[in-house]
Design an enzyme around this catalytic site. Structure first.
Site, PDB file in Angstrom:
ATOM      1  CG  ASP A  13      -1.737  -1.269   1.315  1.00 15.84           C
ATOM      2  OD1 ASP A  13      -2.189  -1.752   0.266  1.00 15.84           O
ATOM      3  OD2 ASP A  13      -1.866  -1.794   2.430  1.00 15.84           O
ATOM      4  CE  LYS A  16       3.445  -2.658  -4.369  1.00 19.79           C
ATOM      5  NZ  LYS A  16       2.988  -2.378  -3.015  1.00 19.79           N
ATOM      6  N   GLY A  40      -3.835  -4.820  -4.220  1.00 20.99           N
ATOM      7  CA  GLY A  40      -4.863  -3.880  -4.648  1.00 20.99           C
ATOM      8  C   GLY A  40      -4.182  -2.600  -5.063  1.00 20.99           C
ATOM      9  CG  HIS A  41      -1.557  -2.171  -7.765  1.00 18.90           C
ATOM     10  ND1 HIS A  41      -0.869  -2.891  -8.711  1.00 18.90           N
ATOM     11  CD2 HIS A  41      -0.903  -2.392  -6.608  1.00 18.90           C
ATOM     12  CE1 HIS A  41       0.144  -3.513  -8.141  1.00 18.90           C
ATOM     13  NE2 HIS A  41       0.135  -3.223  -6.865  1.00 18.90           N
ATOM     14  CD  GLN A 219       1.268  -9.122  -2.216  1.00 22.16           C
ATOM     15  OE1 GLN A 219       2.019  -9.828  -2.861  1.00 22.16           O
ATOM     16  NE2 GLN A 219       0.023  -8.934  -2.580  1.00 22.16           N
TER      17      GLN A 219
HETATM   18  P1  IMP Z   1      -1.895 -12.782   2.258  1.00 29.40           P
HETATM   19  O1  IMP Z   1      -0.963 -12.217   1.236  1.00 29.40           O
HETATM   20  O2  IMP Z   1      -3.352 -12.595   1.937  1.00 29.40           O
HETATM   21  O3  IMP Z   1      -1.549 -14.196   2.609  1.00 29.40           O
HETATM   22  O4  IMP Z   1      -1.672 -11.926   3.621  1.00 29.40           O
HETATM   23  C1  IMP Z   1      -0.453 -12.000   4.347  1.00 29.40           C
HETATM   24  C2  IMP Z   1      -0.093 -10.645   4.906  1.00 29.40           C
HETATM   25  O5  IMP Z   1       0.248  -9.765   3.836  1.00 29.40           O
HETATM   26  C3  IMP Z   1      -1.234  -9.954   5.673  1.00 29.40           C
HETATM   27  O6  IMP Z   1      -0.679  -9.161   6.709  1.00 29.40           O
HETATM   28  C4  IMP Z   1      -1.832  -9.051   4.602  1.00 29.40           C
HETATM   29  O7  IMP Z   1      -2.527  -7.956   5.176  1.00 29.40           O
HETATM   30  C5  IMP Z   1      -0.594  -8.616   3.858  1.00 29.40           C
HETATM   31  N1  IMP Z   1      -0.862  -8.213   2.470  1.00 29.40           N
HETATM   32  C6  IMP Z   1      -1.048  -8.999   1.399  1.00 29.40           C
HETATM   33  N2  IMP Z   1      -1.243  -8.274   0.291  1.00 29.40           N
HETATM   34  C7  IMP Z   1      -1.159  -6.991   0.669  1.00 29.40           C
HETATM   35  C8  IMP Z   1      -1.247  -5.756  -0.040  1.00 29.40           C
HETATM   36  O8  IMP Z   1      -1.419  -5.677  -1.252  1.00 29.40           O
HETATM   37  N3  IMP Z   1      -1.122  -4.627   0.717  1.00 29.40           N
HETATM   38  C9  IMP Z   1      -0.893  -4.664   2.058  1.00 29.40           C
HETATM   39  N4  IMP Z   1      -0.787  -5.790   2.749  1.00 29.40           N
HETATM   40  C10 IMP Z   1      -0.920  -6.950   2.064  1.00 29.40           C
END
Ligand code: IMP
Length: 402
Positions: A13, A16, A40-41, A219
């Site tokens: 977040d 990017k 999520g972009h 991420q």
């Molecule tokens: P997962 O990727 O859904 O398995 O989540 C694992 C961790 O990564 C959690 O803390 C999520 O909130 C975080 N996370 C995954 N994708 C994003 C993103 O695009 N932005 C922020 N945090 C993310």
């Protein structure tokens, strides 16, 4: 030619999408190399807000082609919904979006497994998109790849996936009704997905010689499965070094990793956060910065920039250049704090990012110099607002090298 990689340096977040969108204007290709619909972009264009999840951020430029690399995972129905939303926003992706045949599929089963785990006391606070279980079945060698999904033997693959999980997960009903449910849900998306699947084993071998590419990370470094704050991490590699694996892309043609960092810090989900703000202060910045998950809508935890972590992330990510976003959200703060060596350092705030003469505010400039000094990096540019054009370039930087 060498091509830039865009990575997040914090916990996701960072914005990017803004930098990728800027580069996509000149690029022939935007290529995703990790993650799935957990990303999520949010892109703001012409007053419209477009949120992409699995689709690369190059879709907004009609001439830009987009590729979902083998290191990604994809949930067919979520992908279909994303295409529908893009289409409603007047964006057509046909003929300029491909999915590598090696991308692993997320089935409802993967989500169900994650829901069980996340309901327990050892939750990670995931996005609940089934990302971890999908990478787990990839490693377990019972996953379903896109090429198989749109091929003739996919039922066999789905059976295999079910059987492998039945032996592993207690408490999950692995009966015929579950199988039928998964089969029905996935069947709906199969034919629609088929035209997007690329079967080229090395799609960028020659393209990367002379067509401008952007490797788009999802991420962020501190969520990398190896290098992040394990176990509070995602399940893929988020560092730029993974880009030529998660596409695949010729690694001698991978250029600089440009890191995107936010002027303050946010995190969703569980995990350590030493510079986290108390809720009353966090809420003000959260509201002003719209700090709610683009994928889950969850309120993000908010804190001050942490240079100890940023420095580490830059070392891990082999990254010397920072694009700093959202310093405009801190405008009007009397003082701004930064964590360095475990202590909070106080800086005078700034009224607005830019002065009347178009230069950066001097208090902000001091803040940037402190960041540079402690991280050994260069802040090449800043985001100055949500709109596409709201950017300020502070140092010259050549994203593509010959
Ligand atoms: P997962 O990727 O859904 O398995 O989540 C694992 C961790 O990564 C959690 O803390 C999520 O909130 C975080 N996370 C995954 N994708 C994003 C993103 O695009 N932005 C922020 N945090 C993310």
């Amino acid at each position: 030619m060498k091509h830039p990689v865009v990575v997040g340096l914090q916990f996701g977040d960072e914005g990017k999408g803004k930098l990728t969108d800027f580069l996509a204007r000149d690029a022939a290709w935007v290529i995703r190399f990790n993650g799935g619909s957990n990303a999520g972009h949010t892109l703001h264009v012409g007053g419209k807000k477009v949120v992409t999840h699995s689709v690369p951020s190059g879709v907004l430029y009609p001439k830009c082609r987009n590729f979902i690399g083998s290191g990604c995972v994809l949930e067919p129905l979520a992908f279909r919904k994303e295409l529908q939303e893009l289409s409603a926003a007047g964006i057509s992706v046909h003929g300029r979006l491909w999915i590598d045949y090696r991308v692993h599929l997320t089935a409802p089963l993967h989500r169900a497994i994650e829901a069980i785990r996340e309901a327990g006391s050892k939750k990670v606070g995931t996005t609940r998109k089934g990302i971890g279980p999908t990478y787990a079945t990839k490693a377990f060698r019972t996953g379903i790849r896109m090429g198989d999904f749109v091929g003739s033997s996919w039922e066999e693959k789905l059976r295999d996936l079910f059987e492998s999980f039945g032996a592993l997960v207690q408490g999950l009903e692995m009966d015929e009704a579950q199988y039928d449910f998964n089969f029905d849900v996935l069947s709906k998306a199969r034919s629609e997905l088929s035209p997007f699947v690329s079967r080229d084993p090395a799609p960028f071998a020659s393209v990367s010689e002379n067509q401008k590419c952007v490797l788009e990370g999802a991420q962020a470094v501190m969520l990398d499965i190896d290098h992040g704050t394990y176990p509070f991490v995602t399940s893929s590699h988020t560092v730029g070094a993974y880009a030529p694996v998660g596409v695949p892309f010729p690694y001698r043609r991978v250029g600089a990793s440009v890191g995107v960092a936010k002027a303050y810090l946010t995190r969703v989900g569980e995990g350590p956060f030493p510079s986290e703000l108390p809720e009353d202060q966090a809420d003000r910045i959260r509201m002003k910065g719209g700090e709610f998950g683009a994928t889950t809508g969850r309120p993000r935890r908010v804190g001050w920039l942490n240079l100890d972590e940023l420095r580490t992330a830059m070392l891990l990510g082999d990254c010397e250049h920072i694009f700093l976003t959202k310093s405009d959200i801190l405008s009007g703060e009397k003082e701004v704090k930064v964590m360095w060596q475990g202590k909070l350092h106080v800086f005078p705030g700034w009224e607005s990012v830019l002065r009347a003469d178009g230069k950066l505010d001097s208090a902000l400039e001091s803040y940037l110099q402190f960041i540079e000094q402690k991280t050994n990096g260069t802040v090449i540019g800043l985001g100055t607002g949500p709109e596409r054009e709201s950017m300020f370039w502070r140092r010259p930087f050549s994203f593509w090298e010959n």
